[in-house]
Design a protein around this motif. Structure first.
Motif, short mmCIF file in Angstrom:
data_model
loop_
_atom_site.label_atom_id
_atom_site.label_comp_id
_atom_site.label_asym_id
_atom_site.label_seq_id
_atom_site.Cartn_x
_atom_site.Cartn_y
_atom_site.Cartn_z
N VAL A 98 -9.10 14.49 3.31
CA VAL A 98 -9.65 13.47 4.21
C VAL A 98 -9.81 12.14 3.47
O VAL A 98 -9.43 11.08 3.99
CB VAL A 98 -10.99 13.94 4.82
CG1 VAL A 98 -11.72 12.81 5.52
CG2 VAL A 98 -10.75 15.11 5.77
N ARG A 99 -10.34 12.19 2.25
CA ARG A 99 -10.55 10.95 1.49
C ARG A 99 -9.21 10.31 1.13
O ARG A 99 -9.07 9.09 1.23
CB ARG A 99 -11.40 11.21 0.26
CG ARG A 99 -12.85 11.55 0.63
CD ARG A 99 -13.78 11.58 -0.53
NE ARG A 99 -13.99 10.30 -1.15
CZ ARG A 99 -14.85 9.37 -0.76
NH1 ARG A 99 -15.59 9.60 0.29
NH2 ARG A 99 -14.97 8.24 -1.41
N VAL A 100 -8.24 11.11 0.72
CA VAL A 100 -6.92 10.56 0.37
C VAL A 100 -6.25 9.97 1.61
O VAL A 100 -5.66 8.89 1.55
CB VAL A 100 -6.04 11.66 -0.28
CG1 VAL A 100 -4.59 11.26 -0.30
CG2 VAL A 100 -6.53 11.98 -1.67
N ALA A 101 -6.33 10.66 2.74
CA ALA A 101 -5.72 10.16 3.97
C ALA A 101 -6.33 8.84 4.41
O ALA A 101 -5.64 7.98 4.96
CB ALA A 101 -5.86 11.20 5.09
N ARG A 102 -7.62 8.67 4.14
CA ARG A 102 -8.29 7.42 4.51
C ARG A 102 -8.13 6.33 3.45
O ARG A 102 -8.64 5.23 3.61
CB ARG A 102 -9.78 7.68 4.74
CG ARG A 102 -10.04 8.51 5.97
CD ARG A 102 -11.51 8.72 6.17
NE ARG A 102 -11.76 9.49 7.39
CZ ARG A 102 -12.92 9.98 7.73
NH1 ARG A 102 -13.97 9.79 6.96
NH2 ARG A 102 -13.05 10.66 8.84
N GLY A 103 -7.47 6.67 2.35
CA GLY A 103 -7.26 5.69 1.29
C GLY A 103 -8.50 5.44 0.44
O GLY A 103 -8.61 4.41 -0.21
N ARG A 104 -9.42 6.37 0.44
CA ARG A 104 -10.65 6.22 -0.33
C ARG A 104 -10.53 6.97 -1.66
O ARG A 104 -9.81 7.96 -1.75
CB ARG A 104 -11.83 6.76 0.48
CG ARG A 104 -11.92 6.03 1.82
CD ARG A 104 -13.03 6.54 2.64
NE ARG A 104 -14.21 5.77 2.23
CZ ARG A 104 -15.42 6.08 2.60
NH1 ARG A 104 -15.63 7.13 3.35
NH2 ARG A 104 -16.44 5.35 2.23
N PRO A 105 -11.23 6.53 -2.67
CA PRO A 105 -11.15 7.22 -3.96
C PRO A 105 -11.79 8.61 -3.89
O PRO A 105 -12.73 8.84 -3.14
CB PRO A 105 -11.93 6.31 -4.91
CG PRO A 105 -12.82 5.50 -4.04
CD PRO A 105 -12.12 5.37 -2.72
N PRO A 121 0.84 -1.21 0.00
CA PRO A 121 0.00 0.00 0.00
C PRO A 121 0.87 1.26 0.00
O PRO A 121 1.98 1.27 0.51
CB PRO A 121 -0.80 -0.11 1.29
CG PRO A 121 -0.04 -1.05 2.16
CD PRO A 121 0.73 -1.97 1.23
N VAL A 122 0.35 2.30 -0.59
CA VAL A 122 1.05 3.57 -0.66
C VAL A 122 0.94 4.26 0.70
O VAL A 122 -0.16 4.36 1.26
CB VAL A 122 0.45 4.46 -1.76
CG1 VAL A 122 1.16 5.79 -1.84
CG2 VAL A 122 0.49 3.74 -3.10
N PRO A 123 2.06 4.74 1.27
CA PRO A 123 2.00 5.41 2.57
C PRO A 123 1.14 6.69 2.51
O PRO A 123 1.02 7.32 1.47
CB PRO A 123 3.45 5.78 2.88
CG PRO A 123 4.28 5.01 1.91
CD PRO A 123 3.41 4.63 0.77
N VAL A 124 0.57 7.04 3.66
CA VAL A 124 -0.32 8.20 3.73
C VAL A 124 0.38 9.48 3.28
O VAL A 124 -0.19 10.26 2.51
CB VAL A 124 -0.88 8.37 5.17
CG1 VAL A 124 -1.67 9.66 5.30
CG2 VAL A 124 -1.71 7.19 5.56
#
Length: 148
Positions: free
Chosen positions: A107-114, A16-19
């Motif tokens: 927020v969406r990117v930090a949570r790994g959501r599209p 997975p890509v780090p935050v």
């Protein structure tokens, strides 16, 4: 991202890509916006010769929806919200919309959501009509309060 094993043609998940790596693009966009506001805050658009005149204003004498936007950004950057609203109320609204959309993006990117912001035709037409009405009203005699 997924890798394909050449021997077995199976798909194996990659790490997975780090935050922090995912937040690089939103941080870059914010840095560009902050840099632009810092420049406009430092180079006063109220002083003649620093910025070009709006071509529509120069040719027709009509104010476009963006007229006064730099003066609005200058006032906003200096914390003068009343002057910013007087220079271009739509620009101030756009600053607020940008802040909300950027926050949702982070927020969406930090949570790994599209991240998918796909406005349909109704919001786009509404925005177009709003800009058109703003432009027409600010150029009418009773809309002088909307002029920069």
């Amino acid at each position: 991202m997924r890798g394909v094993n050449a021997d077995s043609h199976s798909v194996t998940p990659s790490a997975p890509v780090p935050v922090l790596a995912r937040l690089a693009v939103p941080a870059g966009v914010l840095a560009a916006v902050v840099g632009a506001f810092a420049y406009v805050a430092a180079v006063d658009p109220n002083e003649p010769g620093h910025y070009p005149v709006c071509p529509l204003l120069r040719v027709t004498g009509l104010h476009c929806p963006g007229c006064g936007g730099l003066r609005s950004a200058h006032a906003f950057a200096h914390g003068d919200l009343v002057t910013a609203l007087h220079a271009n109320a739509m620009a101030v609204a756009a600053y607020a919309v940008f802040a909300v959309l950027w926050t949702v993006w982070v927020v969406r990117v930090a949570r790994g959501r599209p991240v998918r912001i796909e406005p349909g035709p109704v919001p786009l037409w509404t925005l177009g009509v709003l800009l058109l009405v703003f432009t027409v009203v600010r150029n009418l005699p009773y809309g002088g309060w909307l002029l920069p």
